[in-house]
Scaffold this active site. Sequence first.
Site, PDB file in Angstrom:
ATOM      1  N   ARG A   1     -45.969   4.698 -21.299  1.00 24.55           N
ATOM      2  CA  ARG A   1     -46.357   6.101 -21.366  1.00 24.55           C
ATOM      3  C   ARG A   1     -47.592   6.367 -20.516  1.00 24.55           C
ATOM      4  NH1 ARG A   1     -46.579  10.462 -25.253  1.00 24.55           N
ATOM      5  NH2 ARG A   1     -47.713  12.111 -24.175  1.00 24.55           N
TER       6      ARG A   1
ATOM      7  N   ARG B   1     -41.708  12.221 -20.170  1.00 26.38           N
ATOM      8  CA  ARG B   1     -42.345  11.017 -20.687  1.00 26.38           C
ATOM      9  C   ARG B   1     -41.326   9.961 -21.102  1.00 26.38           C
ATOM     10  NH1 ARG B   1     -44.939  14.246 -24.568  1.00 26.38           N
ATOM     11  NH2 ARG B   1     -45.608  15.391 -22.768  1.00 26.38           N
TER      12      ARG B   1
ATOM     13  N   ASP C   1     -42.631   9.447 -26.525  1.00 21.09           N
ATOM     14  CA  ASP C   1     -43.600  10.226 -27.290  1.00 21.09           C
ATOM     15  C   ASP C   1     -43.369   9.879 -28.761  1.00 21.09           C
ATOM     16  OD1 ASP C   1     -45.503  12.152 -27.602  1.00 21.09           O
ATOM     17  OD2 ASP C   1     -44.151  13.852 -27.335  1.00 21.09           O
TER      18      ASP C   1
ATOM     19  N   ASP D   1     -44.859  11.059 -32.335  1.00 21.46           N
ATOM     20  CA  ASP D   1     -45.750  12.002 -33.016  1.00 21.46           C
ATOM     21  C   ASP D   1     -45.772  11.697 -34.504  1.00 21.46           C
ATOM     22  OD1 ASP D   1     -46.452  13.519 -30.790  1.00 21.46           O
ATOM     23  OD2 ASP D   1     -44.696  14.820 -30.975  1.00 21.46           O
TER      24      ASP D   1
HETATM   25  N1  ROI Z   1     -38.690  19.135 -25.496  1.00 19.53           N
HETATM   26  C1  ROI Z   1     -37.754  18.474 -26.200  1.00 19.53           C
HETATM   27  N2  ROI Z   1     -36.514  18.975 -26.245  1.00 19.53           N
HETATM   28  N3  ROI Z   1     -38.017  17.322 -26.855  1.00 19.53           N
HETATM   29  C2  ROI Z   1     -39.262  16.778 -26.835  1.00 19.53           C
HETATM   30  O1  ROI Z   1     -39.486  15.704 -27.452  1.00 19.53           O
HETATM   31  C3  ROI Z   1     -40.284  17.451 -26.131  1.00 19.53           C
HETATM   32  N4  ROI Z   1     -41.558  16.979 -26.097  1.00 19.53           N
HETATM   33  C4  ROI Z   1     -42.524  17.634 -25.471  1.00 19.53           C
HETATM   34  C5  ROI Z   1     -42.306  18.922 -24.768  1.00 19.53           C
HETATM   35  C6  ROI Z   1     -42.774  18.809 -23.307  1.00 19.53           C
HETATM   36  C7  ROI Z   1     -43.098  20.008 -25.479  1.00 19.53           C
HETATM   37  N5  ROI Z   1     -40.912  19.316 -24.771  1.00 19.53           N
HETATM   38  C8  ROI Z   1     -39.961  18.647 -25.465  1.00 19.53           C
HETATM   39  O2  ROI Z   1     -43.765  17.148 -25.506  1.00 19.53           O
END
Ligand code: ROI
Length: 154
Positions: free
Chosen positions: A86, A95, A98, A100
Amino acid sequence: MAAPTTCYIGLGSNLDEPRQQLDRACRALGQLPASQLIRCSSYYTTKAIGPGCQPDYQNAVAELTSALSPLELLDQLQRIEQSQGRQRSVRWGARTLDLDLLLYGQLSLDSARLTLPHPRLHERRFVLEPLLEIAPQLALPERGSAAQLLAKLD
Ligand code: ROI
C-alpha cells in the site's frame, strides 16, 4: 489483557489482482496476535466511489474478536496494508489494499488517528452490504440498525 471485543474490518482493493489481495489480507487477519478471525463475507465487485476514473473494487468485511486495543489493532491493520504494497500518496486513489477498522464493539471514539465507528460507514453501500451479510442484526452506536441504514441508501 482486555476481554476480547467483536470488531469489523472493511477490506477493499482495486489494484494488482484484487481478489488475491483480499485472500492474502484475510489470511493475515487470521494470524493477528490476541485475536481470532470469526468470518469473512463474500467478495463484492463494486464501482469506485470518489473522484477520477479507477478500476472496479473488490470489497469485503471481516469479523474478528480481539483483545488488542483499538490503536493496537489499527497498527496491525496498517502493517498488513504496508506488507501488501500500500502506498499512501494519493487520497481517494486506487490501492492494492485498504483495511478500515469499521467498528470496535459499540465503542464511539474520536481521536487524531482513529474515529469509531468509521465516519463514512453508514453511507457506503460497498461496506454495508458485506457487513450485513455476516451481521444481519447489527446496530451501529448512535445510528441504529445497519439494515435500515442500507435501505435508506436505495
Ligand atoms: N470505492 C469502492 N467501491 N470501494 C472502496 O473500497 C473504495 N475505497 C475508497 C474510495 C476511493 C473512497 N472509493 C472506493 O477509499
